[in-house]
Motif scaffolding. Structure first.
Motif, PDB file in Angstrom:
ATOM      1  N   ASN A 104      10.401   2.462   7.431  1.00 10.20           N
ATOM      2  CA  ASN A 104      11.321   3.418   8.022  1.00 10.20           C
ATOM      3  C   ASN A 104      11.224   3.355   9.543  1.00 10.20           C
ATOM      4  OD1 ASN A 104      13.056   5.617   8.380  1.00 10.20           O
ATOM      5  ND2 ASN A 104      11.363   7.067   8.334  1.00 10.20           N
ATOM      6  N   ILE A 105      12.345   3.574  10.222  1.00 14.98           N
ATOM      7  CA  ILE A 105      12.342   3.732  11.673  1.00 14.98           C
ATOM      8  C   ILE A 105      12.151   5.214  11.955  1.00 14.98           C
ATOM      9  CG2 ILE A 105      13.691   3.461  13.781  1.00 14.98           C
ATOM     10  CD1 ILE A 105      15.097   1.104  12.476  1.00 14.98           C
ATOM     11  N   GLU A 106      11.142   5.550  12.743  1.00 14.30           N
ATOM     12  CA  GLU A 106      10.689   6.936  12.864  1.00 14.30           C
ATOM     13  C   GLU A 106      11.820   7.901  13.189  1.00 14.30           C
ATOM     14  OE1 GLU A 106       7.141   9.459  15.062  1.00 14.30           O
ATOM     15  OE2 GLU A 106       7.456   7.354  15.520  1.00 14.30           O
ATOM     16  N   GLU A 137       2.104   9.048  11.680  1.00 12.63           N
ATOM     17  CA  GLU A 137       2.854   8.259  12.650  1.00 12.63           C
ATOM     18  C   GLU A 137       4.255   7.904  12.160  1.00 12.63           C
ATOM     19  OE1 GLU A 137       0.438   4.869  13.329  1.00 12.63           O
ATOM     20  OE2 GLU A 137      -1.152   5.974  14.358  1.00 12.63           O
ATOM     21  N   LEU A 138       4.425   7.786  10.863  1.00 13.33           N
ATOM     22  CA  LEU A 138       5.701   7.353  10.318  1.00 13.33           C
ATOM     23  C   LEU A 138       5.958   8.064   9.005  1.00 13.33           C
ATOM     24  CD1 LEU A 138       7.810   5.211  11.260  1.00 13.33           C
ATOM     25  CD2 LEU A 138       6.773   3.644   9.620  1.00 13.33           C
ATOM     26  N   PRO A 139       7.103   8.749   8.855  1.00 22.81           N
ATOM     27  CA  PRO A 139       7.360   9.498   7.627  1.00 22.81           C
ATOM     28  C   PRO A 139       7.567   8.587   6.426  1.00 22.81           C
ATOM     29  CG  PRO A 139       9.299   9.503   9.045  1.00 22.81           C
ATOM     30  CD  PRO A 139       8.195   8.882   9.841  1.00 22.81           C
ATOM     31  N   MET A 140       7.256   9.121   5.283  1.00 24.02           N
ATOM     32  CA  MET A 140       7.416   8.397   4.014  1.00 24.02           C
ATOM     33  C   MET A 140       8.098   9.319   3.021  1.00 24.02           C
ATOM     34  SD  MET A 140       4.362   7.112   1.492  1.00 24.02           S
ATOM     35  CE  MET A 140       4.666   6.706  -0.232  1.00 24.02           C
ATOM     36  N   PRO A 141       9.077   8.843   2.284  1.00 22.11           N
ATOM     37  CA  PRO A 141       9.741   9.712   1.311  1.00 22.11           C
ATOM     38  C   PRO A 141       8.837  10.043   0.133  1.00 22.11           C
ATOM     39  CG  PRO A 141      10.548   7.464   1.120  1.00 22.11           C
ATOM     40  CD  PRO A 141       9.660   7.493   2.324  1.00 22.11           C
ATOM     41  N   ASN A 142       9.064  11.199  -0.448  1.00 19.75           N
ATOM     42  CA  ASN A 142       8.352  11.596  -1.664  1.00 19.75           C
ATOM     43  C   ASN A 142       8.948  10.822  -2.834  1.00 19.75           C
ATOM     44  OD1 ASN A 142       6.997  12.836  -3.716  1.00 19.75           O
ATOM     45  ND2 ASN A 142       7.760  14.885  -3.307  1.00 19.75           N
ATOM     46  N   VAL A 143       8.179   9.914  -3.412  1.00 18.53           N
ATOM     47  CA  VAL A 143       8.681   9.023  -4.461  1.00 18.53           C
ATOM     48  C   VAL A 143       7.804   9.124  -5.697  1.00 18.53           C
ATOM     49  CG1 VAL A 143       9.779   7.391  -2.879  1.00 18.53           C
ATOM     50  CG2 VAL A 143       7.349   7.113  -3.451  1.00 18.53           C
ATOM     51  N   ASN A 144       8.238   8.457  -6.775  1.00 21.32           N
ATOM     52  CA  ASN A 144       7.469   8.474  -8.014  1.00 21.32           C
ATOM     53  C   ASN A 144       6.252   7.558  -7.958  1.00 21.32           C
ATOM     54  OD1 ASN A 144      10.576   8.810  -8.794  1.00 21.32           O
ATOM     55  ND2 ASN A 144       9.349  10.023 -10.202  1.00 21.32           N
ATOM     56  N   LEU A 145       6.456   6.367  -7.398  1.00 23.01           N
ATOM     57  CA  LEU A 145       5.373   5.391  -7.270  1.00 23.01           C
ATOM     58  C   LEU A 145       5.432   4.758  -5.890  1.00 23.01           C
ATOM     59  CD1 LEU A 145       5.546   3.433 -10.669  1.00 23.01           C
ATOM     60  CD2 LEU A 145       3.782   5.069 -10.005  1.00 23.01           C
ATOM     61  N   ALA A 146       4.267   4.338  -5.377  1.00 25.52           N
ATOM     62  CA  ALA A 146       4.235   3.632  -4.098  1.00 25.52           C
ATOM     63  C   ALA A 146       3.121   2.584  -4.142  1.00 25.52           C
ATOM     64  CB  ALA A 146       4.007   4.607  -2.945  1.00 25.52           C
ATOM     65  N   TRP A 147       3.404   1.441  -3.546  1.00 26.13           N
ATOM     66  CA  TRP A 147       2.409   0.371  -3.434  1.00 26.13           C
ATOM     67  C   TRP A 147       2.069   0.127  -1.977  1.00 26.13           C
ATOM     68  CZ3 TRP A 147       4.980  -0.007  -8.082  1.00 26.13           C
ATOM     69  CH2 TRP A 147       4.277  -0.534  -9.171  1.00 26.13           C
ATOM     70  N   TYR A 148       0.813  -0.203  -1.701  1.00 21.25           N
ATOM     71  CA  TYR A 148       0.482  -0.822  -0.434  1.00 21.25           C
ATOM     72  C   TYR A 148       0.926  -2.271  -0.490  1.00 21.25           C
ATOM     73  CZ  TYR A 148      -2.397   3.166   0.998  1.00 21.25           C
ATOM     74  OH  TYR A 148      -2.825   4.408   1.376  1.00 21.25           O
ATOM     75  N   TRP A 149       1.293  -2.824   0.668  1.00 23.98           N
ATOM     76  CA  TRP A 149       1.841  -4.169   0.748  1.00 23.98           C
ATOM     77  C   TRP A 149       0.905  -5.203   0.116  1.00 23.98           C
ATOM     78  CZ3 TRP A 149       5.638  -7.235   0.681  1.00 23.98           C
ATOM     79  CH2 TRP A 149       5.644  -8.481   1.297  1.00 23.98           C
ATOM     80  N   LYS A 150      -0.370  -5.176   0.483  1.00 25.38           N
ATOM     81  CA  LYS A 150      -1.319  -6.164  -0.043  1.00 25.38           C
ATOM     82  C   LYS A 150      -1.437  -6.059  -1.556  1.00 25.38           C
ATOM     83  CE  LYS A 150      -6.095  -7.825   0.375  1.00 25.38           C
ATOM     84  NZ  LYS A 150      -7.411  -7.613   1.036  1.00 25.38           N
ATOM     85  N   SER A 151      -1.488  -4.850  -2.060  1.00 22.91           N
ATOM     86  CA  SER A 151      -1.597  -4.651  -3.502  1.00 22.91           C
ATOM     87  C   SER A 151      -0.356  -5.166  -4.225  1.00 22.91           C
ATOM     88  CB  SER A 151      -1.807  -3.167  -3.811  1.00 22.91           C
ATOM     89  OG  SER A 151      -1.913  -2.944  -5.200  1.00 22.91           O
ATOM     90  N   LEU A 164      -1.590   9.526  -3.462  1.00 22.74           N
ATOM     91  CA  LEU A 164      -0.234   9.596  -2.926  1.00 22.74           C
ATOM     92  C   LEU A 164       0.108  11.022  -2.511  1.00 22.74           C
ATOM     93  CD1 LEU A 164       2.479   8.260  -2.325  1.00 22.74           C
ATOM     94  CD2 LEU A 164       3.107   8.602  -4.728  1.00 22.74           C
ATOM     95  N   GLN A 165      -0.325  12.000  -3.309  1.00 18.67           N
ATOM     96  CA  GLN A 165      -0.055  13.393  -2.955  1.00 18.67           C
ATOM     97  C   GLN A 165      -0.753  13.784  -1.654  1.00 18.67           C
ATOM     98  OE1 GLN A 165       2.392  14.778  -4.776  1.00 18.67           O
ATOM     99  NE2 GLN A 165       2.220  12.754  -5.717  1.00 18.67           N
ATOM    100  N   VAL A 166      -1.963  13.251  -1.437  1.00 13.18           N
ATOM    101  CA  VAL A 166      -2.682  13.525  -0.194  1.00 13.18           C
ATOM    102  C   VAL A 166      -1.911  12.955   0.992  1.00 13.18           C
ATOM    103  CG1 VAL A 166      -4.761  13.017   1.137  1.00 13.18           C
ATOM    104  CG2 VAL A 166      -4.946  13.698  -1.256  1.00 13.18           C
ATOM    105  N   ILE A 167      -1.405  11.724   0.835  1.00 12.07           N
ATOM    106  CA  ILE A 167      -0.613  11.098   1.902  1.00 12.07           C
ATOM    107  C   ILE A 167       0.607  11.955   2.233  1.00 12.07           C
ATOM    108  CG2 ILE A 167       0.882   9.143   2.454  1.00 12.07           C
ATOM    109  CD1 ILE A 167      -1.061   7.372   0.891  1.00 12.07           C
ATOM    110  N   LEU A 168       1.308  12.392   1.206  1.00 13.52           N
ATOM    111  CA  LEU A 168       2.527  13.170   1.417  1.00 13.52           C
ATOM    112  C   LEU A 168       2.214  14.525   2.047  1.00 13.52           C
ATOM    113  CD1 LEU A 168       4.355  12.356  -1.934  1.00 13.52           C
ATOM    114  CD2 LEU A 168       4.908  11.465   0.328  1.00 13.52           C
ATOM    115  N   SER A 169       1.064  15.093   1.697  1.00 15.88           N
ATOM    116  CA  SER A 169       0.707  16.402   2.245  1.00 15.88           C
ATOM    117  C   SER A 169       0.376  16.334   3.725  1.00 15.88           C
ATOM    118  CB  SER A 169      -0.486  16.987   1.477  1.00 15.88           C
ATOM    119  OG  SER A 169      -1.678  16.270   1.769  1.00 15.88           O
TER     120      SER A 169
END
Length: 200
Positions: A104-106, A137-151, A164-169
């Motif tokens: 996302n662009i901030e 630093e950069l917002p992220m949408p609340n989604v059902n699943l999320a992956w880190y790029w490397k994973s 994921l809930q901790v990240i969103l909080s």
């Protein structure tokens, strides 16, 4: 609900500038691997956005869009997400999944709101974030699943549900413009409890 979300069509929107595909790998191979491990069996449709010409051979279910401007690419993805929602069956009629692989662009908060709107409306949504991602630093949408790029590249597991809930909080979520289907006892009305899958 008329079908299992795992068996429904999966649309992938991938920004190749944000997340370049390693040499010798393919988008369908990468996505198909991780989704199969999570039980997804539906048809995968891919739309890739790049700043050069299409590096991939033609194939069914694959579209390439190129433009060198990052804001244009994000705007095009916003348009395509909106069109996807219009073209997909309503969640209470048929399952549909949208996977977004883009940074996302901030200052472009519409991107976050639009993807959040889909989850709030019971569509199944998947997102990919950079390694070392910092939600402050950069917002992220609340989604059902999320992956880190490397994973994602390694065919690994998505971010655990509670992580994921901790990240969103840790982000300030603005839900003022999020729309939702109203729930009722009508069997044809969307029920997020039935349709939205979260990896707990």
């Amino acid at each position: 609900m008329t079908g299992d979300v795992n068996a429904g069509k999966i649309s992938v929107l991938w920004n190749l500038v944000d997340f370049p595909v390693p040499e010798g790998r393919g988008i369908r191979e990468i996505v198909g691997s991780v989704l199969a491990r999570k039980g997804y069996t539906g048809e995968i449709l891919i739309k890739a956005y790049g700043e050069t010409t299409n590096p991939y051979p033609p194939e069914d279910g694959f579209t390439f869009v190129h433009n060198s401007d990052k804001y244009w690419r994000l705007t095009m993805m916003l348009v395509d997400i909106g069109l996807w929602a219009l073209d997909s069956p309503a969640p209470n009629i048929g399952p549909a999944t949208l996977m977004v692989v883009a940074k996302n662009i901030e200052e472009e908060t519409q991107f976050v709101h639009l993807v959040q709107n889909l989850k709030a409306s019971c569509y199944n949504t998947i997102f990919v974030v950079p390694d070392g991602y910092r939600p402050e630093e950069l917002p992220m949408p609340n989604v059902n699943l999320a992956w880190y790029w490397k994973s994602l590249l390694e065919g690994g597991e998505p971010i655990p549900y509670w992580d994921l809930q901790v990240i969103l909080s840790r982000m300030k979520q603005d839900d003022s413009d999020v729309f939702r289907f109203e729930t009722s006892d009508d069997e044809d009305t969307c029920s997020c409890a039935m349709l939205c899958q979260e990896d707990k």
